[in-house]
Design an enzyme around this catalytic site. Structure first.
Site, PDB file in Angstrom:
ATOM      1  N   ASP A  12     -19.696  64.984  31.861  1.00  0.00           N
ATOM      2  CA  ASP A  12     -18.665  64.883  32.636  1.00  0.00           C
ATOM      3  C   ASP A  12     -17.196  65.262  31.978  1.00  0.00           C
ATOM      4  O   ASP A  12     -16.944  65.742  30.864  1.00  0.00           O
ATOM      5  CB  ASP A  12     -17.962  63.237  32.550  1.00  0.00           C
ATOM      6  CG  ASP A  12     -17.342  62.759  33.774  1.00  0.00           C
ATOM      7  OD1 ASP A  12     -16.771  63.732  34.282  1.00  0.00           O
ATOM      8  OD2 ASP A  12     -17.072  61.574  33.819  1.00  0.00           O
ATOM      9  N   LYS A  19     -27.725  66.507  35.389  1.00  0.00           N
ATOM     10  CA  LYS A  19     -27.935  65.038  35.277  1.00  0.00           C
ATOM     11  C   LYS A  19     -26.971  64.555  36.458  1.00  0.00           C
ATOM     12  O   LYS A  19     -25.949  64.846  36.502  1.00  0.00           O
ATOM     13  CB  LYS A  19     -27.258  65.046  33.987  1.00  0.00           C
ATOM     14  CG  LYS A  19     -26.906  63.246  33.597  1.00  0.00           C
ATOM     15  CD  LYS A  19     -26.370  63.263  32.046  1.00  0.00           C
ATOM     16  CE  LYS A  19     -25.866  61.693  31.792  1.00  0.00           C
ATOM     17  NZ  LYS A  19     -25.477  61.476  30.564  1.00  0.00           N
ATOM     18  N   TRP A  20     -27.815  63.512  37.127  1.00  0.00           N
ATOM     19  CA  TRP A  20     -27.243  62.926  38.364  1.00  0.00           C
ATOM     20  C   TRP A  20     -27.025  61.573  38.075  1.00  0.00           C
ATOM     21  O   TRP A  20     -27.614  60.715  38.030  1.00  0.00           O
ATOM     22  CB  TRP A  20     -28.230  63.236  39.542  1.00  0.00           C
ATOM     23  CG  TRP A  20     -27.794  62.744  40.928  1.00  0.00           C
ATOM     24  CD1 TRP A  20     -27.564  61.429  41.149  1.00  0.00           C
ATOM     25  CD2 TRP A  20     -27.904  63.411  41.949  1.00  0.00           C
ATOM     26  NE1 TRP A  20     -27.204  61.492  42.541  1.00  0.00           N
ATOM     27  CE2 TRP A  20     -27.418  62.671  43.106  1.00  0.00           C
ATOM     28  CE3 TRP A  20     -28.315  64.954  42.359  1.00  0.00           C
ATOM     29  CZ2 TRP A  20     -27.505  63.102  44.403  1.00  0.00           C
ATOM     30  CZ3 TRP A  20     -28.209  65.366  43.653  1.00  0.00           C
ATOM     31  CH2 TRP A  20     -27.844  64.328  44.635  1.00  0.00           C
ATOM     32  N   ASP A  21     -25.495  61.229  38.005  1.00  0.00           N
ATOM     33  CA  ASP A  21     -25.010  60.114  37.419  1.00  0.00           C
ATOM     34  C   ASP A  21     -24.512  59.186  38.796  1.00  0.00           C
ATOM     35  O   ASP A  21     -24.227  59.611  39.872  1.00  0.00           O
ATOM     36  CB  ASP A  21     -23.870  60.165  36.754  1.00  0.00           C
ATOM     37  CG  ASP A  21     -23.621  59.199  35.598  1.00  0.00           C
ATOM     38  OD1 ASP A  21     -24.309  58.183  35.692  1.00  0.00           O
ATOM     39  OD2 ASP A  21     -23.002  59.302  34.582  1.00  0.00           O
ATOM     40  N   MET A  22     -24.189  57.874  38.511  1.00  0.00           N
ATOM     41  CA  MET A  22     -23.919  56.952  39.788  1.00  0.00           C
ATOM     42  C   MET A  22     -23.345  55.939  38.834  1.00  0.00           C
ATOM     43  O   MET A  22     -23.966  54.892  38.229  1.00  0.00           O
ATOM     44  CB  MET A  22     -25.109  56.697  40.403  1.00  0.00           C
ATOM     45  CG  MET A  22     -24.734  56.168  41.796  1.00  0.00           C
ATOM     46  SD  MET A  22     -24.518  54.191  41.391  1.00  0.00           S
ATOM     47  CE  MET A  22     -24.644  53.551  43.422  1.00  0.00           C
ATOM     48  N   ASN A  23     -21.983  55.534  38.707  1.00  0.00           N
ATOM     49  CA  ASN A  23     -21.470  54.681  37.879  1.00  0.00           C
ATOM     50  C   ASN A  23     -20.746  53.532  38.382  1.00  0.00           C
ATOM     51  O   ASN A  23     -19.677  53.076  37.964  1.00  0.00           O
ATOM     52  CB  ASN A  23     -20.421  55.395  36.914  1.00  0.00           C
ATOM     53  CG  ASN A  23     -21.297  56.319  36.023  1.00  0.00           C
ATOM     54  OD1 ASN A  23     -22.033  55.588  35.160  1.00  0.00           O
ATOM     55  ND2 ASN A  23     -20.993  57.671  35.764  1.00  0.00           N
ATOM     56  N   ASP A  51     -26.940  53.887  28.150  1.00  0.00           N
ATOM     57  CA  ASP A  51     -25.835  54.189  27.590  1.00  0.00           C
ATOM     58  C   ASP A  51     -25.643  53.741  26.282  1.00  0.00           C
ATOM     59  O   ASP A  51     -24.788  54.333  25.294  1.00  0.00           O
ATOM     60  CB  ASP A  51     -24.420  53.971  28.329  1.00  0.00           C
ATOM     61  CG  ASP A  51     -23.972  54.998  29.446  1.00  0.00           C
ATOM     62  OD1 ASP A  51     -24.815  55.857  29.449  1.00  0.00           O
ATOM     63  OD2 ASP A  51     -23.210  54.641  30.221  1.00  0.00           O
ATOM     64  N   TRP A  72     -25.135  46.448  31.819  1.00  0.00           N
ATOM     65  CA  TRP A  72     -24.974  47.884  31.233  1.00  0.00           C
ATOM     66  C   TRP A  72     -25.219  47.907  29.568  1.00  0.00           C
ATOM     67  O   TRP A  72     -24.682  46.866  29.060  1.00  0.00           O
ATOM     68  CB  TRP A  72     -23.491  48.208  31.590  1.00  0.00           C
ATOM     69  CG  TRP A  72     -23.206  49.594  30.976  1.00  0.00           C
ATOM     70  CD1 TRP A  72     -23.357  50.699  31.416  1.00  0.00           C
ATOM     71  CD2 TRP A  72     -22.233  49.791  29.756  1.00  0.00           C
ATOM     72  NE1 TRP A  72     -22.640  51.728  30.646  1.00  0.00           N
ATOM     73  CE2 TRP A  72     -22.154  51.180  29.561  1.00  0.00           C
ATOM     74  CE3 TRP A  72     -21.819  48.794  29.035  1.00  0.00           C
ATOM     75  CZ2 TRP A  72     -21.320  51.572  28.376  1.00  0.00           C
ATOM     76  CZ3 TRP A  72     -21.206  49.232  27.873  1.00  0.00           C
ATOM     77  CH2 TRP A  72     -20.995  50.676  27.627  1.00  0.00           C
ATOM     78  N   CYS A 124     -29.515  59.315  36.322  1.00  0.00           N
ATOM     79  CA  CYS A 124     -28.563  58.214  35.337  1.00  0.00           C
ATOM     80  C   CYS A 124     -27.728  57.271  36.344  1.00  0.00           C
ATOM     81  O   CYS A 124     -27.402  57.851  37.461  1.00  0.00           O
ATOM     82  CB  CYS A 124     -27.734  59.284  34.504  1.00  0.00           C
ATOM     83  SG  CYS A 124     -26.437  58.377  33.576  1.00  0.00           S
ATOM     84  N   ARG A 146     -14.788  51.791  38.013  1.00  0.00           N
ATOM     85  CA  ARG A 146     -14.343  52.658  37.014  1.00  0.00           C
ATOM     86  C   ARG A 146     -13.389  53.689  37.828  1.00  0.00           C
ATOM     87  O   ARG A 146     -13.651  54.862  37.977  1.00  0.00           O
ATOM     88  CB  ARG A 146     -15.720  53.551  36.598  1.00  0.00           C
ATOM     89  CG  ARG A 146     -15.512  54.314  35.369  1.00  0.00           C
ATOM     90  CD  ARG A 146     -16.788  55.227  35.410  1.00  0.00           C
ATOM     91  NE  ARG A 146     -16.531  55.815  34.000  1.00  0.00           N
ATOM     92  CZ  ARG A 146     -17.135  56.926  33.407  1.00  0.00           C
ATOM     93  NH1 ARG A 146     -17.958  57.641  34.589  1.00  0.00           N
ATOM     94  NH2 ARG A 146     -16.995  57.708  32.321  1.00  0.00           N
TER      95      ARG A 146
HETATM   96  C1  DGJ Z   1     -22.333  57.500  32.310  1.00  0.00           C
HETATM   97  C2  DGJ Z   1     -23.213  58.086  31.807  1.00  0.00           C
HETATM   98  O1  DGJ Z   1     -24.378  57.143  31.654  1.00  0.00           O
HETATM   99  C3  DGJ Z   1     -23.132  58.672  30.349  1.00  0.00           C
HETATM  100  O2  DGJ Z   1     -24.216  59.250  29.710  1.00  0.00           O
HETATM  101  C4  DGJ Z   1     -21.948  59.775  30.807  1.00  0.00           C
HETATM  102  O3  DGJ Z   1     -22.705  60.771  31.537  1.00  0.00           O
HETATM  103  C5  DGJ Z   1     -20.942  59.260  31.742  1.00  0.00           C
HETATM  104  N1  DGJ Z   1     -21.356  58.281  32.746  1.00  0.00           N
HETATM  105  C6  DGJ Z   1     -19.934  60.375  32.065  1.00  0.00           C
HETATM  106  O4  DGJ Z   1     -19.006  59.795  32.646  1.00  0.00           O
END
Ligand code: DGJ
Length: 729
Positions: A368, A477-481, A549, A200, A527, A444
């Site tokens: 977010d 923006k379609w995120d996945m964390n 990020d 990351w 993302c 997270r």
């Molecule tokens: C991770 C993304 O990479 C960031 O740019 C941001 O959108 C955060 N998540 C928001 O939780």
């Protein structure tokens, strides 16, 4: 582009403009690889098959020709458990426990165009594009298991697309424990492997290592292609550089667990397998069913890495990415994340948007924190209902006010996730991915939705669509964390649990297909905490990806340099953020942050309402500069001139297709006392065109810039840079 089939000799030859790929069938119907490399005209290459007889210990199949062992033959797509004991392309176990798969040539056909890969992202032909596909069918006679190997070739690209379809025509179910997209054979091991590793906030670090005897692999077992290894590798000759040497690129059009492995045998012959990671994979194929692997895109370049990268860039931006924005320059946006994180209301957002509009920004993106009870990252994922109390107005009203400032509006989602503290989880605890009876790990503070389930997929489609219908939203923006753990789906039977990883990603693809096709005017950006799922698979649904990020300009040199090895600059989104940088604490000049971000799809990520008047002037100028040249990001050719991995600086060049415009970006890392004069050679210009440099106001001819080079101005201080625009006169 051509596919030649010599029926009598049983030779198959696939030609691109500058490469050839040749296969042959031995007397005992074993399909072998004969050649891949620079274009050759002669198809009669059977003499290239190894001529080695029996060796002690080698197993010889009952019907082997001249005592040849399959273990020393360059099998094109090897089964498991027979005489070839190297890493196979396919492993299948029948219900009675037979885990041998011995694949022999059955038939072949040349198909016009390129077939689709059902449910999977893939390279496609545009109207007027010429392409054809060779299908070679192999068969295991005992199991009546067929494998169709596909090779697509194009008139407009040097790439060859490969994939395989396994068909069970037998009476017993087969469990596939390995089904690779492609296997490649090389007669020697005199190559290095280049791949992109990271973590990351430091994705896409290019690494080059010699290939050892035995096995070596890069892979993901994290449920996504991951920050750790990108699903791409290149085998390169020892002398390969950006401009010379042989390069074989392998890029998987896939976003889930993958594996790219090499194995060098006792005679220095090299096999490369690529496809879905077999770890955690077991796919039950009932009689009559078929399994399609993801696509692997192969690119051979006899002229070094740049040529390979440009082949990928052109193919991926024109024949993989889709939608309205595919060929268009992307809007310059301001993203709210690093500016305010989750601490905002509509008043604050409008203040930011107002400053942004006055500086020339075209789109405001709310990241977010806008939904459910989301005021920190411990809750509310899954509750895709606008938090009007926090905003102080409806989303529709906010969007209309932002539009009144002259900006379009974008919104963040993380659709595949569910917080334990969410209304969605309280209503559907069984929707989280996890085997029954276990407590799942959190990442997270969140869990992952079981995207293998149709009801969950439908919920996600409807929840996201309802928000998109409620206001004029131009971008998502379609995120996945998080990485996956405890991967199991109680909705599937025990003998299908090995399918969950792949079914998850098929579910994601299906949901993305439904949403992106229902909202064709929306620009989608993928993302995953930056580049955790930046791969060719997602480019099919979303033409751009948040690259990392890490928005620090110096870290971004390495990240964007590595990313550009395979992905086009238009796909890389790059933002100017505040200093000290939030990830590394570094202070870099605004000029350099701008120059580095302008190498991709450009934007800002800071609170513009708090910038100094001087910085506002600089930002306004940066945005004008970017708008004047953004066509280069959308369609130009990209050159890596100086690698940030090799020295104290980096240089990149963007050149328009007609060669009338070129932009040189040079960045110094640390200041040096009494430095030597630095000259950098440009590439890809027209030698006879005369170029006016807007910064030094001098005229140069293309040949001089490419052969003698350009003398860079002296740099001042750490992280100084220069962005030079050359226009033809
Ligand atoms: C991770 C993304 O990479 C960031 O740019 C941001 O959108 C955060 N998540 C928001 O939780």
């Amino acid at each position: 582009m051509a596919i030649t089939v010599l029926q009598e000799e049983r030779i198959f030859k696939i030609d691109t403009e500058s490469s050839s790929y040749v296969l042959g069938v031995l007397g005992n119907n074993v399909l072998v690889h004969l050649y891949y490399g620079g274009r050759v005209e002669d198809a009669h290459l059977a003499h290239l098959a190894p001529q080695r007889g029996r060796a002690s210990f080698w197993s010889i199949q009952a019907d082997a020709e001249d005592d040849f062992s399959a273990d020393v033959m360059p099998l094109e797509y090897s089964g498991a458990g027979s005489a070839d004991l190297r890493a196979p392309a396919l492993a299948a176990q029948s219900e009675t426990g037979d885990n041998v798969t011995d694949l022999r040539y059955d038939s072949c056909e040349v198909l016009p165009g390129k077939p689709d890969l059902p449910g999977l992202p893939h390279v496609y032909l545009n109207p007027g594009d010429e392409g054809e596909t060779l299908r070679i069918t192999l068969r295991d006679a005992v199991k009546n298991l067929y494998v169709d190997l596909y090779y697509a070739t194009f008139a407009f690209s040097d790439a060859i697309c490969r994939w395989a379809v396994v068909r069970n025509e037998g009476v017993q179910a087969q469990t596939l424990t390995r089904a690779m997209s492609a296997s490649l054979s090389f007669p020697g091991m005199d190559y290095d492997l280049i791949h992109l590793h990271g973590a990351w906030a430091r994705e896409f670090h290019m690494e080059r290592s010699p290939i050892p005897h035995g096995e070596m692999a890069i892979s993901s077992f994290r449920g996504a292609s991951s920050h750790l290894h990108n699903p791409f590798a290149a085998l390169v000759s020892k002398d390969a550089t950006e401009t010379q040497g042989e390069v074989y690129g392998v890029s998987l059009v896939y976003s889930g667990n993958f594996r790219i492995e090499t194995e060098v045998d006792a005679f220095d012959a090299l096999r490369l397998n690529c496809g879905i990671n077999d770890r955690g994979f077991a796919w039950r194929l009932a009689p009559g069913e078929r399994f399609c692997t993801p696509e692997a895109v192969l690119v051979y370049s006899g002229e070094g890495l740049t040529r390979m990268s440009q082949t990928y860039h052109n193919l991926y931006r024109r024949n993989l990415a889709r939608g309205k924005y595919r060929d268009q320059p992307r809007p310059v946006l301001l993203n709210s994340w690093e500016g305010v994180y989750m601490d905002f209301d509509a008043k604050k957002l409008l203040e930011m948007a107002k400053s942004a509009a006055s500086l020339g920004i075209e789109m405001f993106v709310l990241d977010d924190g806008w939904f459910g009870a989301r005021s920190n990252d411990r809750c509310a994922l899954g509750d895709w209902v606008v938090n009007e109390k926090k905003l102080g107005c409806t989303l529709h009203d906010l969007v209309e006010q932002i539009k009144a400032l002259g900006l379009s509006f974008g919104l963040w989602f993380e659709p595949e996730m569910i917080s334990p503290d969410s209304d969605l989880y309280r209503a559907h605890p069984d929707w989280a991915l996890c085997p029954s009876g276990r407590a799942p790990s959190l990442g997270r503070h969140q869990l992952i939705l079981d995207m293998t389930r149709r009801d969950v997929q439908d919920y996600v489609v409807e929840a996201v669509s309802a928000v998109l219908r409620s206001a004029d939203i131009a971008y998502v923006k379609w995120d996945m964390n998080r990485n996956m753990a405890e991967v199991g789906s109680p909705s599937l039977p025990a003998d299908r649990q090995g399918e969950v990883f792949h079914r998850y990603i098929l579910g994601v693809y299906s949901v993305m297909e439904r949403i992106t096709s229902a909202f064709p005017n929306v620009l989608f950006e993928s993302c995953s905490g930056g580049g955790g799922r930046f791969d060719a698979g997602l480019l099919y649904y979303m033409p751009q990806n948040w690259t990392s990020d890490d928005s620090d300009a110096i870290e971004r040199l390495t990240i964007q340099h590595g990313c550009s090895l395979v992905y086009p600059p238009s796909a890389m989104t790059c933002h100017v953020s505040a200093v000290p940088n939030h990830q590394v604490g570094r202070v870099t000049p605004l000029k350099t942050r701008g120059a580095v971000a302008m190498l991709g799809s450009f934007g800002y990520e800071l609170d513009m309402s708090r910038m100094t008047p001087e910085d506002c002037v600089r930002v306004r100028t940066q945005i004008i500069e970017y708008k004047c040249s953004r066509q280069l990001v959308a369609q130009g050719d990209f050159y890596r001139l100086l690698s940030p991995l090799e020295g104290n600086d980096a240089a990149f060049l963007q050149v328009s297709r007609d060669k009338s415009l070129a932009i040189l970006t040079y960045v110094q890392k640390l200041a040096e006392p009494n430095p030597a004069v630095r000259r950098v050679r440009l590439r890809g210009l027209a030698p006879l065109i005369r170029y006016y440099c807007e910064q030094d106001r001098r005229i140069y001819d293309g040949a001089t810039l490419m052969n003698a080079g350009y003398v860079l101005p002296e740099m001042h201080g750490d992280f100084d840079s220069v962005r030079l625009v050359f226009r033809c006169v």
